[in-house]
Design an enzyme around this catalytic site. Structure first.
Site, short mmCIF file in Angstrom:
data_model
loop_
_atom_site.label_atom_id
_atom_site.label_comp_id
_atom_site.label_asym_id
_atom_site.label_seq_id
_atom_site.Cartn_x
_atom_site.Cartn_y
_atom_site.Cartn_z
N ARG A 51 0.78 -1.20 -0.08
CA ARG A 51 0.06 0.12 -0.06
C ARG A 51 0.73 1.30 0.06
O ARG A 51 0.56 2.14 -0.89
CB ARG A 51 -0.90 -0.03 1.20
CG ARG A 51 -2.06 -0.59 0.85
CD ARG A 51 -2.79 -1.05 2.39
NE ARG A 51 -1.83 -2.18 2.92
CZ ARG A 51 -2.02 -3.44 2.43
NH1 ARG A 51 -3.03 -3.81 1.77
NH2 ARG A 51 -1.00 -4.48 2.87
N THR A 52 1.88 1.51 1.02
CA THR A 52 2.43 2.67 1.10
C THR A 52 3.06 3.10 0.02
O THR A 52 3.22 4.29 -0.71
CB THR A 52 3.48 2.67 2.36
OG1 THR A 52 2.54 2.21 3.01
CG2 THR A 52 3.82 3.95 2.61
N LYS A 80 25.27 -3.46 -1.00
CA LYS A 80 26.64 -3.23 -1.06
C LYS A 80 27.35 -2.61 -0.02
O LYS A 80 28.60 -2.21 0.25
CB LYS A 80 27.19 -2.53 -2.25
CG LYS A 80 26.63 -3.17 -3.67
CD LYS A 80 27.17 -2.28 -4.63
CE LYS A 80 26.45 -2.68 -6.06
NZ LYS A 80 26.68 -1.68 -6.94
N ARG A 101 11.30 4.17 3.12
CA ARG A 101 10.99 3.01 4.16
C ARG A 101 12.15 2.49 4.57
O ARG A 101 12.90 1.89 3.54
CB ARG A 101 9.93 2.01 3.77
CG ARG A 101 9.91 0.95 4.66
CD ARG A 101 8.51 0.22 4.49
NE ARG A 101 7.13 0.96 4.66
CZ ARG A 101 5.75 0.41 4.65
NH1 ARG A 101 5.64 -0.90 4.45
NH2 ARG A 101 4.83 1.10 5.26
N HIS A 129 5.29 6.17 11.63
CA HIS A 129 4.78 5.74 10.14
C HIS A 129 3.64 7.14 9.88
O HIS A 129 2.44 6.78 9.86
CB HIS A 129 4.13 4.22 10.18
CG HIS A 129 3.75 4.02 8.75
ND1 HIS A 129 3.66 4.81 7.57
CD2 HIS A 129 3.32 3.04 8.32
CE1 HIS A 129 3.32 4.25 6.60
NE2 HIS A 129 3.41 3.00 6.79
C1 NCD Z 1 1.70 -0.92 8.15
C2 NCD Z 1 3.34 -0.69 8.13
O1 NCD Z 1 4.08 -1.01 7.35
O2 NCD Z 1 3.71 -0.42 9.39
N1 NCD Z 1 1.35 -1.36 6.84
C3 NCD Z 1 1.43 0.21 6.10
O3 NCD Z 1 1.94 0.85 5.93
N2 NCD Z 1 0.00 0.22 5.63
C4 NCD Z 1 1.21 -1.80 9.06
C5 NCD Z 1 2.00 -3.33 8.98
O4 NCD Z 1 2.90 -3.72 8.27
O5 NCD Z 1 1.24 -4.02 9.83
#
Ligand code: NCD
Length: 366
Positions: A51-52, A80, A101, A129
């Site tokens: 999703r993100t 690396k 991320r 997040h």
């Molecule tokens: C979450 C995350 O990555 O922290 N997912 C997301 O970004 N929608 C929740 C999860 O991974 O459980």
């Protein structure tokens, strides 16, 4: 330059502005379809995501911009041994904005030290997040009509669940909210988040039984037990089935309670609950894309970011002890700490720093 590392980088007024802007984007998508023409978003995902990453990319395309990036550390030079700081500096030569991320906590703070463009934290380890919180806020606003005076149950892995940490930080700034933190003893909210919650003055309590609490909630925020953050498989397996929301438990819930989940769902929500009109987790996904459009527009049209508000960072000679902190692997990162002052009675009232929290991962340094 304006970054979004923690949800507290945005004031409450700015959160409200983003919600307002998202509503306009949703109603008039064509008016925004060319706003980012000629701009590029880099998605640097050192950790898995559906999703993100895709919602960031869809958001940028829908704004007329373009996207480049990678979807795993193994396909980047991190494999690396390249540092996060060097990656940030390099990608600044190719893109106008970065969404990152990373499995290590505080990694985006390392990236901003060298990046020449805005950096968005798209999830750092078990820490924060903030853009999921934007999705969550839009969900609450749409489905409950307000962000204040809500009783919210947060259930599952409150220790490693980064979405919970950012959501608590955001909602505790709105008046009258009450939080019921439902988790096994081993997976309670960490000290830094707890500290911020206490300082905010918001009402909250910890609980272990979902059945006992579900009957009085306005919203239930379910979370996945974060398998990838556990050091021991046995511990994960023992805690994995702690909470399963099923039709039976939904019968105990108020008729107007909403169920939220950042997704991915594993087994903590029975698929039969998906048909219940109170299930909002797939709506959350759509709201997330719209809020990311509003965020990209904001960050690329503004300059100047305040330092993390209310905090003075200092060097203390100590190093962060959190094994998941970015400072454990990244060279040339100065260890920085937020001192937390407590009032002590020693004949006179004194304010002395009694606790230190790492400025990158926000874990307490003992
Ligand atoms: C979450 C995350 O990555 O922290 N997912 C997301 O970004 N929608 C929740 C999860 O991974 O459980």
């Amino acid at each position: 330059m304006r970054h979004l590392l923690s949800i507290t980088d945005l004031t409450v007024e700015e959160l409200d502005e983003l919600l307002y802007s998202a509503a306009d984007i949703e109603e008039n998508p064509d008016a925004y379809a060319h706003r980012m023409e000629g701009k590029k978003l880099a998605t640097l995902f050192f950790e898995p995501s559906t999703r993100t990453r895709l919602s960031f990319e869809a958001a940028m395309y829908e704004l007329g911009g373009q996207v480049l990036g990678f979807a795993g550390a193994s396909s980047s030079s991190a494999s690396k041994g390249e540092s996060v700081k060097d990656t940030g500096r390099t990608v600044s030569c190719y893109a106008d904005i970065i969404a990152m991320r990373h499995p290590l906590e505080g990694a985006p703070w390392a990236a901003v030290q060298s990046a020449r463009v805005p950096v968005i934290n798209a999830g750092d380890g078990g820490h924060d997040h903030p853009t999921q919180t934007l999705a969550d806020l839009m969900t609450l606003k749409r489905e409950k009509g307000r962000l204040d005076h809500l009783k919210i149950g947060l259930c599952g892995d409150l220790k490693f669940g980064r979405t919970v940490h950012s959501l608590l930080e955001a909602l505790s700034r709105y008046p009258g909210n009450e939080f019921i933190l439902i988790s096994p003893a081993e997976l309670r909210v960490p000290a830094g988040v707890m500290n911020a919650l206490k300082e905010s003055g918001a009402a909250f309590r910890e609980a272990e039984s979902l059945e006992n609490e579900i009957g009085s909630l306005d919203a239930l925020y379910m979370t996945r037990i974060q398998q990838e953050r556990f050091f021991s498989v046995e511990e994960y397996l023992r805690l994995n089935d702690s909470y399963i929301l099923d039709e039976e438990k939904m019968r105990l819930a108020p008729r107007d309670m909403i169920v939220m989940h950042p997704l991915p769902r594993v087994n903590e929500i029975d698929v039969k609950v998906d048909e219940d009109p109170r299930a909002c987790y797939f709506k959350q996904v759509m709201y997330g894309k719209i809020m990311r459009k509003a965020l990209i527009l904001k960050l690329l049209s503004e300059a100047g970011t305040p330092d993390r508000p209310g905090h003075v960072m200092i060097t203390t000679g100590r190093r962060c002890k959190n094994p998941r902190c970015i400072t454990t692997t990244e060279q040339g990162l100065e260890p920085l700490f937020f001192p937390v002052h407590q009032v002590m009675m020693q004949g006179v009232l004194t304010r002395v720093p009694t606790k230190y929290f790492c400025a990158y991962c926000e874990m307490e340094s003992i």
